[in-house]
Design a protein around this motif. Structure first.
Motif, PDB file in Angstrom:
ATOM      1  N   GLY A 140       0.856  -1.182   0.000  1.00 24.48           N
ATOM      2  CA  GLY A 140       0.000   0.000   0.000  1.00 24.48           C
ATOM      3  C   GLY A 140       0.882   1.217   0.000  1.00 24.48           C
TER       4      GLY A 140
ATOM      5  N   ARG B  53      17.912   2.860   3.230  1.00 21.96           N
ATOM      6  CA  ARG B  53      17.498   4.239   3.538  1.00 21.96           C
ATOM      7  C   ARG B  53      17.867   4.607   4.964  1.00 21.96           C
ATOM      8  NH1 ARG B  53      13.593   4.624   7.217  1.00 21.96           N
ATOM      9  NH2 ARG B  53      11.502   3.759   6.940  1.00 21.96           N
TER      10      ARG B  53
ATOM     11  N   ARG C   9      14.449   6.649  10.393  1.00 25.64           N
ATOM     12  CA  ARG C   9      13.482   7.763  10.434  1.00 25.64           C
ATOM     13  C   ARG C   9      12.758   7.783  11.778  1.00 25.64           C
ATOM     14  NH1 ARG C   9       9.523   6.728   5.652  1.00 25.64           N
ATOM     15  NH2 ARG C   9       8.260   5.659   7.169  1.00 25.64           N
TER      16      ARG C   9
ATOM     17  N   GLU D 253      13.137 -11.579  -1.963  1.00 25.95           N
ATOM     18  CA  GLU D 253      12.733 -10.584  -2.961  1.00 25.95           C
ATOM     19  C   GLU D 253      13.411  -9.291  -2.579  1.00 25.95           C
ATOM     20  OE1 GLU D 253      10.895  -7.603  -2.360  1.00 25.95           O
ATOM     21  OE2 GLU D 253      10.926  -8.068  -0.231  1.00 25.95           O
TER      22      GLU D 253
ATOM     23  N   TYR E 200      15.359  -2.095  -0.737  1.00 26.26           N
ATOM     24  CA  TYR E 200      14.577  -2.726   0.325  1.00 26.26           C
ATOM     25  C   TYR E 200      14.488  -4.211  -0.025  1.00 26.26           C
ATOM     26  CZ  TYR E 200      12.651   1.924   1.511  1.00 26.26           C
ATOM     27  OH  TYR E 200      12.484   3.232   1.877  1.00 26.26           O
TER      28      TYR E 200
ATOM     29  N   THR F 178      13.612  -8.544   1.486  1.00 31.78           N
ATOM     30  CA  THR F 178      13.251  -9.536   2.508  1.00 31.78           C
ATOM     31  C   THR F 178      14.335 -10.606   2.567  1.00 31.78           C
ATOM     32  OG1 THR F 178      10.908  -9.233   1.962  1.00 31.78           O
ATOM     33  CG2 THR F 178      11.492 -11.227   3.197  1.00 31.78           C
TER      34      THR F 178
ATOM     35  N   GLU G  25       5.671  -6.589   4.787  1.00 30.71           N
ATOM     36  CA  GLU G  25       5.125  -5.273   4.458  1.00 30.71           C
ATOM     37  C   GLU G  25       6.017  -4.716   3.359  1.00 30.71           C
ATOM     38  OE1 GLU G  25       4.341  -3.489   8.449  1.00 30.71           O
ATOM     39  OE2 GLU G  25       4.801  -1.710   7.269  1.00 30.71           O
TER      40      GLU G  25
HETATM   41  P1  5GP Z   1       9.419   3.188   3.994  1.00 35.02           P
HETATM   42  O1  5GP Z   1      10.660   3.913   3.554  1.00 35.02           O
HETATM   43  O2  5GP Z   1       8.203   4.100   4.018  1.00 35.02           O
HETATM   44  O3  5GP Z   1       9.605   2.454   5.291  1.00 35.02           O
HETATM   45  O4  5GP Z   1       9.119   2.065   2.906  1.00 35.02           O
HETATM   46  C1  5GP Z   1       8.999   2.395   1.562  1.00 35.02           C
HETATM   47  C2  5GP Z   1       8.331   1.253   0.817  1.00 35.02           C
HETATM   48  O5  5GP Z   1       9.179   0.109   0.791  1.00 35.02           O
HETATM   49  C3  5GP Z   1       7.028   0.812   1.460  1.00 35.02           C
HETATM   50  O6  5GP Z   1       6.079   0.590   0.438  1.00 35.02           O
HETATM   51  C4  5GP Z   1       7.414  -0.468   2.140  1.00 35.02           C
HETATM   52  O7  5GP Z   1       6.310  -1.350   2.284  1.00 35.02           O
HETATM   53  C5  5GP Z   1       8.413  -1.020   1.157  1.00 35.02           C
HETATM   54  N1  5GP Z   1       9.280  -2.056   1.722  1.00 35.02           N
HETATM   55  C6  5GP Z   1       9.687  -2.200   3.002  1.00 35.02           C
HETATM   56  N2  5GP Z   1      10.444  -3.291   3.144  1.00 35.02           N
HETATM   57  C7  5GP Z   1      10.494  -3.880   1.926  1.00 35.02           C
HETATM   58  C8  5GP Z   1      11.112  -5.079   1.424  1.00 35.02           C
HETATM   59  O8  5GP Z   1      11.753  -5.849   2.124  1.00 35.02           O
HETATM   60  N3  5GP Z   1      10.951  -5.339   0.106  1.00 35.02           N
HETATM   61  C9  5GP Z   1      10.244  -4.539  -0.721  1.00 35.02           C
HETATM   62  N4  5GP Z   1      10.119  -4.921  -1.998  1.00 35.02           N
HETATM   63  N5  5GP Z   1       9.643  -3.416  -0.295  1.00 35.02           N
HETATM   64  C10 5GP Z   1       9.764  -3.088   1.018  1.00 35.02           C
END
Ligand code: 5GP
Length: 202
Positions: free
Chosen positions: A11, A40, A43, A71, A80, A82, A100
Motif C-alpha cells: 500500500g 534508507r 526515520r 525478494e 529494500y 526480505t 510489508e
Molecule cells: P518506507 O521507507 O516508508 O519504510 O518504505 C517504503 C516502501 O518500501 C514501502 O512501500 C514499504 O512497504 C516497502 N518495503 C519495506 N520493506 C520492503 C522489502 O523488504 N521489500 C520490498 N520490496 N519493499 C519493502
C-alpha cells in the motif's frame, strides 16, 4: 506438517500499513513479522533490527550477489529486501509470515509462492493520502512528491492482488478486523491443509 502462509501487505506510504500490521499481531495470531533490510536512513522513532535492519549499499549488493534475498526492489532510490532467513524457516515451522513490502517485491513473492496472499491497503482517496503524508512531517517535500508519484504507479498493480482493504480515517479497528477475517479464511482453505484427511483417519 502444515506450512505457514505468506501474507503480503502492500500500500502507498501513508496507507497505514505498519499500524494495521502491528494491531493484527497484537491479537496474538500465529504471525512472524519479516524485518526487511534497507539502505534508507533511519526515520523518527525507528529502531535498527526492529523496524528494519539499516545497512549500507555495499552490504545490500553483497547480499543480492550471495542470494540472501527472497525478494528485493528499489524504492525512491533506496534498496529494500526480505532476507530469506526472515521467511523460509518460519514457513517451514508452520508460522505465518507477514511482509510489508511494495509492489515490485510483491510480484516476485507471487511468482515464487503460489499460496502467498496479497493484500493491498489503501486510504479512501488520493487526496487523503496526500494529506496523511504531509501531516506525518518526517520527510522533505522532494521525498513526499516522489512517494506520491510512486503511489500512482502502485495502483496499476491493483488487480494482481487477491484482496484490497480500505483504511478510512478513524476506522482502523474495522480494517484490522477485515484483515483477520482474510487470514482466517486463507488458513482454512483446503489447499493450505493438504494433510488433514490423513490426520482425520488416524
Ligand atoms: P518506507 O521507507 O516508508 O519504510 O518504505 C517504503 C516502501 O518500501 C514501502 O512501500 C514499504 O512497504 C516497502 N518495503 C519495506 N520493506 C520492503 C522489502 O523488504 N521489500 C520490498 N520490496 N519493499 C519493502
Amino acid at each position: 506438517m502444515k506450512k505457514g502462509i505468506v501474507f503480503v501487505l502492500s500500500g502507498p506510504a501513508g496507507s497505514g500499513k505498519s499500524t494495521v500490521r502491528e494491531r493484527l499481531m497484537q491479537k496474538g495470531r500465529n504471525f512472524h513479522y519479516s524485518v526487511s533490510d534497507t539502505t534508507r536512513k533511519i526515520r523518527g522513532a525507528e529502531k535498527d533490527g526492529v523496524d528494519y535492519r539499516f545497512i549500507t549499499k555495499k552490504e545490500f549488493e553483497d547480499g543480492i550477489a550471495a542470494g540472501n534475498y527472497y525478494e528485493y526492489a528499489q524504492y525512491t532510490g533506496e534498496y529494500y529486501g526480505t532476507p530469506v532467513s526472515q521467511l523460509t524457516p518460519y514457513i517451514e515451522k508452520g508460522v505465518n509470515v507477514i511482509l510489508e513490502i511494495e509492489v515490485v517485491g510483491a510480484m516476485q513473492v507471487k511468482k515464487r509462492d503460489k499460496n502467498a496472499v496479497l493484500v493491498m491497503l489503501l486510504p479512501p482517496s488520493y487526496a487523503v493520502l496526500e494529506k496523511r503524508l504531509r501531516d506525518r512531517g518526517t520527510e522533505s517535500e522532494e521525498k513526499i512528491l516522489k512517494r506520491l508519484a510512486r503511489s500512482r504507479e502502485e495502483l496499476q498493480y491493483f488487480d494482481e492482488y487477491d484482496y484490497f482493504l480500505l483504511n478510512e480515517d478513524g476506522k482502523i479497528d474495522e480494517c484490522v478486523r477485515q484483515l483477520e477475517m482474510i487470514a482466517e479464511a486463507e488458513s482454512n482453505k483446503t489447499k493450505n491443509n493438504p494433510d488433514f484427511p490423513n490426520e482425520f483417519f488416524k
